[in-house]
Motif scaffolding. Structure first.
Motif, PDB file in Angstrom:
ATOM      1  N   GLU A   1       0.871  -1.176   0.000  1.00 55.82           N
ATOM      2  CA  GLU A   1       0.000   0.000   0.000  1.00 55.82           C
ATOM      3  C   GLU A   1       0.899   1.213   0.000  1.00 55.82           C
TER       4      GLU A   1
ATOM      5  N   ARG B   1      -3.387   0.544  -3.548  1.00 52.90           N
ATOM      6  CA  ARG B   1      -3.304  -0.787  -2.946  1.00 52.90           C
ATOM      7  C   ARG B   1      -3.089  -1.787  -4.064  1.00 52.90           C
TER       8      ARG B   1
ATOM      9  N   THR C   1      -4.651  -7.601  -8.145  1.00 54.04           N
ATOM     10  CA  THR C   1      -5.742  -6.705  -7.765  1.00 54.04           C
ATOM     11  C   THR C   1      -5.155  -5.340  -7.444  1.00 54.04           C
TER      12      THR C   1
ATOM     13  N   GLU D   1      -6.317  -1.004  -6.480  1.00 54.20           N
ATOM     14  CA  GLU D   1      -7.287   0.054  -6.204  1.00 54.20           C
ATOM     15  C   GLU D   1      -6.492   1.333  -5.990  1.00 54.20           C
ATOM     16  N   HIS D   2      -6.835   2.429  -6.698  1.00 58.34           N
ATOM     17  CA  HIS D   2      -6.012   3.628  -6.598  1.00 58.34           C
ATOM     18  C   HIS D   2      -6.844   4.897  -6.731  1.00 58.34           C
TER      19      HIS D   2
ATOM     20  N   ARG E   1      -9.556   6.749  -9.099  1.00 52.83           N
ATOM     21  CA  ARG E   1     -10.599   6.057  -8.327  1.00 52.83           C
ATOM     22  C   ARG E   1     -11.111   4.810  -9.047  1.00 52.83           C
ATOM     23  N   SER E   2     -10.168   4.081  -9.621  1.00 54.25           N
ATOM     24  CA  SER E   2     -10.494   2.811 -10.272  1.00 54.25           C
ATOM     25  C   SER E   2     -10.050   1.643  -9.406  1.00 54.25           C
ATOM     26  N   SER E   3     -10.702   0.516  -9.589  1.00 53.28           N
ATOM     27  CA  SER E   3     -10.243  -0.743  -9.001  1.00 53.28           C
ATOM     28  C   SER E   3     -10.445  -1.834 -10.045  1.00 53.28           C
ATOM     29  N   TRP E   4      -9.538  -2.811 -10.068  1.00 57.00           N
ATOM     30  CA  TRP E   4      -9.578  -3.816 -11.119  1.00 57.00           C
ATOM     31  C   TRP E   4      -8.840  -5.080 -10.683  1.00 57.00           C
TER      32      TRP E   4
END
Length: 337
Positions: A10, A43, A56, A58-59, A118-121
């Motif tokens: 992180e 993360r 994975t 998330e940012h 503000r995407s996560s994938w």
């Protein structure tokens, strides 16, 4: 690739985000859309399967990247929030993946990746030799064109099962003991690839289900049938055109359109698949003799092509097949006694 470790971090500053991304994905040159003074957070987690991996992320900040060189890797990107864009300048194509959708991309030189803030994938990275090998073993047919998964919703329907499998693999591997990880990693990779081929819509789905590779013109199918029947004989483009009943130039165009390669390139894929089958089942005593029997006049060149297709040299694959056969024989002898 080690299956005994995972990667998690992180980062909460611009420098930390870039430093960590460079460390975990060195084939990409990373950039951030935010100015230096703006807060950044990322993360990131990676679980290694047998030879593939699940990532994975998330940012809070927009992320961009350019591939430094071509890598023999296919990536499936499941976008959970935000959006992702993958640009291929050489092909003049842009792939846009919105939230709740998945699509595939190959890692080629100068390919550009742009991910909104503000995407996560979740990404499933698979070496192309692994994809090829599993496809051929599951279908009994050669892998003669690159895998392409178009932009598809995965929250429901066929893609959902693959996503659930990857999520379950991530969860189980994160809590597995070092002794359990290799077994679980191999099993989950096999399960994920089986679901990918059987349940997820893609350009090889017809080949998996019905033994054909797209609705191609009958001339092309005739040429491929001629290839399969004459793998051990010299074949020229004129031979293929004659079998197909069209001109060599027309046949070249059809193969480029429907197979993404030349007729001779597809013929090479058929011959490599035949060689792989012979090696895997122990039906050859000599790699040189096998190469010559399939019209590879230069055994060294054959080894290079085989390694590129299957990820190891033909001699290594043959040793592995023999070792596995010996182990199976020993186990059967123990069972009978």
């Amino acid at each position: 690739m080690s299956v005994l470790r995972s990667v998690r971090f992180e980062a909460n500053s611009r420098d930390a985000v870039l430093r960590n991304l460079d460390a975990v994905e060195p084939n990409w040159r990373w950039t951030l859309s935010a100015p230096p003074a703006e807060d950044c957070s990322l993360r990131f987690g990676r679980q290694y399967l047998h030879s593939s991996s699940i990532v994975t992320a998330e940012h809070s900040v927009g992320i961009g990247a350019v591939a430094r060189r071509k890598a023999a890797r296919v990536s499936l990107y499941f976008v959970l929030a935000g959006a992702m864009e993958i640009a291929d300048r050489a092909a003049r194509k842009v792939l846009s993946i919105p939230a709740n959708h998945v699509a595939s991309a190959c890692e080629s030189s100068a390919k550009r990746l742009a991910i909104e803030a503000r995407s996560s994938w979740l990404a499933f990275h698979i070496p192309e030799p692994t994809l090829r090998r599993h496809f051929e073993e599951l279908t009994g047919r050669p892998y003669v064109q690159e895998f392409v998964l178009p932009v598809t919703r995965f929250c429901e329907g066929d893609g959902h099962g693959l996503y659930q499998t990857l999520r379950q693999a991530e969860e189980d591997l994160s809590s597995a003991s070092p002794e359990e990880r290799p077994m679980l990693a191999k099993a989950y990779q096999q399960l994920a690839l089986a679901k990918l081929f059987a349940k997820t819509p893609h350009n090889l789905a017809e080949a998996f289900g019905r033994g054909t590779l797209s609705d191609a013109p009958r001339q092309l199918l005739k040429a491929e049938a001629f290839m399969r029947e004459n793998l051990a004989s010299p074949i020229t483009i004129d031979d293929l055109a004659g079998a197909a009943g069209c001109s060599p130039r027309a046949l070249q165009r059809m193969f480029r359109t429907y197979r993404g390669d030349s007729p001779i390139g597809i013929l090479c894929s058929y011959r490599l698949a035949a060689a792989h089958g012979a090696i895997r089942t122990g039906r050859t005593a000599s790699i040189t003799d096998l190469a010559l029997s399939l019209q590879f006049s230069n055994p060294s060149r054959f080894s290079v092509l085989y390694r590129s297709a299957y990820g190891c040299s033909p001699s290594s694959a043959l040793r592995l097949a023999r070792d596995e056969a010996k182990m199976e024989t020993a186990e059967n002898d123990d069972t009978r006694s």
